[in-house]
Design a protein around this motif. Sequence first.
Motif, mmCIF file in Angstrom:
data_model
loop_
_atom_site.group_PDB
_atom_site.id
_atom_site.type_symbol
_atom_site.label_atom_id
_atom_site.label_comp_id
_atom_site.label_asym_id
_atom_site.label_seq_id
_atom_site.Cartn_x
_atom_site.Cartn_y
_atom_site.Cartn_z
ATOM 1 N N ARG A 113 0.838 -1.206 0.000
ATOM 2 C CA ARG A 113 0.000 0.000 0.000
ATOM 3 C C ARG A 113 0.874 1.257 0.000
ATOM 4 O O ARG A 113 0.589 2.227 -0.697
ATOM 5 N N HIS A 114 1.939 1.235 0.782
ATOM 6 C CA HIS A 114 2.855 2.368 0.835
ATOM 7 C C HIS A 114 3.437 2.646 -0.547
ATOM 8 O O HIS A 114 3.514 3.811 -0.983
ATOM 9 N N GLN A 115 3.835 1.605 -1.271
ATOM 10 C CA GLN A 115 4.438 1.797 -2.582
ATOM 11 C C GLN A 115 3.429 2.350 -3.583
ATOM 12 O O GLN A 115 3.769 3.199 -4.420
ATOM 13 N N ILE A 116 2.178 1.894 -3.505
ATOM 14 C CA ILE A 116 1.139 2.416 -4.400
ATOM 15 C C ILE A 116 1.002 3.923 -4.220
ATOM 16 O O ILE A 116 0.945 4.690 -5.190
ATOM 17 N N TYR A 117 0.993 4.354 -2.961
ATOM 18 C CA TYR A 117 0.822 5.777 -2.705
ATOM 19 C C TYR A 117 2.080 6.582 -3.040
ATOM 20 O O TYR A 117 1.993 7.757 -3.394
ATOM 21 N N LEU A 118 3.254 5.965 -2.931
ATOM 22 C CA LEU A 118 4.469 6.644 -3.397
ATOM 23 C C LEU A 118 4.370 6.923 -4.894
ATOM 24 O O LEU A 118 4.729 8.020 -5.368
ATOM 25 N N ASP A 119 3.900 5.955 -5.646
ATOM 26 C CA ASP A 119 3.716 6.149 -7.088
ATOM 27 C C ASP A 119 2.644 7.208 -7.348
ATOM 28 O O ASP A 119 2.756 8.005 -8.292
ATOM 29 N N PHE A 120 1.614 7.198 -6.518
ATOM 30 C CA PHE A 120 0.544 8.197 -6.631
ATOM 31 C C PHE A 120 1.130 9.597 -6.419
ATOM 32 O O PHE A 120 0.831 10.547 -7.159
ATOM 33 N N ASN A 121 1.978 9.752 -5.396
ATOM 34 C CA ASN A 121 2.610 11.044 -5.132
ATOM 35 C C ASN A 121 3.385 11.535 -6.351
ATOM 36 O O ASN A 121 3.346 12.722 -6.701
ATOM 37 N N GLN A 122 4.119 10.632 -6.973
ATOM 38 C CA GLN A 122 4.924 11.008 -8.134
ATOM 39 C C GLN A 122 4.030 11.498 -9.268
ATOM 40 O O GLN A 122 4.339 12.498 -9.933
#
Length: 657
Positions: free
Chosen positions: A604-613
Amino acid sequence: MRKLFTLFSLLVIASFVLVACGGTAAPATTANTDSGTSSSTDSGSSSSAEYHSADPTTFVEATIGDIDTLDPALAYDTASATVIFNVYETLVFYDGESTDKFVPQLAESWELSDDGTVYTFHIRPGVTFHEGGELTASDVAYSYQRGILQGSYSSPQWMLAEPFFGVGNDDISIIVDGGASADDRAAMQAADPAALVAACEQIKAAIVADDAAGTVTMTLAQPWGPFLPTIANAWGSIMDQEWVVANGGWDGSCDTWQNFYAMTAAEDPFTGIANGTGAFKLERWTPGEEIVLARNENYWREPAKLERVVIQGIDEWGTRFAMLQAGDADVAVVNRQDAPQVDPLAGEWCTWNLDTESYECEAVGDGPLRVRVGRPGLTQDVILFTFDIATAGNPYVGSGALDGNGVPADFFADANIRKGFAYAFDYQTLIDEVFLGEAVQPVSLPLPGMPGYDANAPHYTFDLAAAEAAFKAADLDHDGIPAGDDPEGDVWTTGFRVQMLYNLGNTSRQNVAEIMAANLAVVNPNFRVEVLGLPWPSYLTAQRASQIPVMTGGWLEDIHDPHNWYQPYTTGTYGNRQRLPEALVEQFREYLNAGVAETDPAARHQIYLDFNQAYYENVPGVPIVNATGHGFSQRWVQGQVLNAIFPGNYYYTIYKD
């Protein structure tokens, strides 16, 4: 260039409202952001013997702006929600200061099925509405059904729709016609009659009342971890079905609900009236002046200690300050730049301890006020761009053309224009000179500690050279030639004139616009941003109509979960008002749906990191500030529940020496 502006006074949504709210972002916000009684109340650790309220029966707030609507299904701003969650009640409520623990309110108890999809609520007997009706399980089911069917993205109903319809299905229009009629009542009324009835029957089947047993059963489309926090705030309020119908609301029939879809505050029959079960009743609302609440003497618990609450809308700071000095206001909105003027009135100073998550207070003199500082806020402000500005009859776009005297509808559809604005804003001056160092620049939409938060995430900084390069790379005349090289003229040589709006009394948003205007004029003297204030209801109306080209948006989280941050700024509330293009919305929606459905924390953390980008690269908005609290109250004010997620003060527990 940082010293271009030295007179700014900014207080983000979270901090600019009720000084009595303990300096926390959320409690300090009854004055326009776009929602516990058991364990953690402020008992008033000390009190000056010299200061006592002349009228301990009445609580007076001197605030700014006004409410939008008193319909719990529609209200989606903190000013409205503050009144609603004191007049109406929900099934469950926050446990004191906790944002993730809950206690019974109108539900005596509840159970959750083993698979996490079925909630059974046992409705409290013997509760009456202010106008005499008795609370039933049917009232509860009807309130939820009405809200979800009324829908629209200008309301909070997306939070209730998703658990019942599934991830990404955040409006009843998606169930009817795939979203084709979203926010369009006429289109909804023209939809397939069978589809309309089926959508209504689907939600009625998911929310079932048993009056004989006194229960309401809610069946979710999937397990939904934040369901209790979703229903604990103002939009989960319970209304009297008989009263709603008698006053022109939905009659409960699956043949008529579409006539109430996408309600606006101006036409809503419940904008100016209220009939809840709460500790206070609406006595009167004089728009633009004051709201008066009277104690409910027939409250199902012990009646409130206060007899009356008076919320006065006073945009002028000098008047609010004088009321604090004289003791005529128990709390008042104090914008951050005005805090040094009020600090000398402190007789008690309370500092937030991050380790114990509580205030540590000490006497500092004989002053009449209690000051609370340092608590991290649950809000942040973001500069937002409207991609397709509604220009017809719009007074905020000048000529409406790329002629130096206005902006065209697609002005901010060019990513380089958005980047130019992002680089032109002086974030550190805002923090240092407006917030007096009591704030940080956010680097992403989610707050620290949430999945997706990364202190090193890419973000925009104040860089006038980069701003100039971005504007020169724009191509507003769509001829394929960058503006800086275009011999026929483009935005760099032609310039623009646009208005940036704020809600009157909110000097924070006013000064954000002034910072932007000043720095853009340095980038290019032909870049003109005019700053204009509107009353809060008018500001909301213009925002929802997509008339504001560039604006400051603020978000007080509804539930403490990153989904509640990404959704509003991309596919929901603000994304819709910005008219983000469908391709970009779909890109964001993929991240959004994957993130809320993912159960593995690392994934989930990685999904949101990609979302931030993706948010950074497409720059539909720019997070600008997250403040810590700096709030005030008279020292005679006792019993406040200082829950950071509350839209404003919860009056039931408050009393005065």
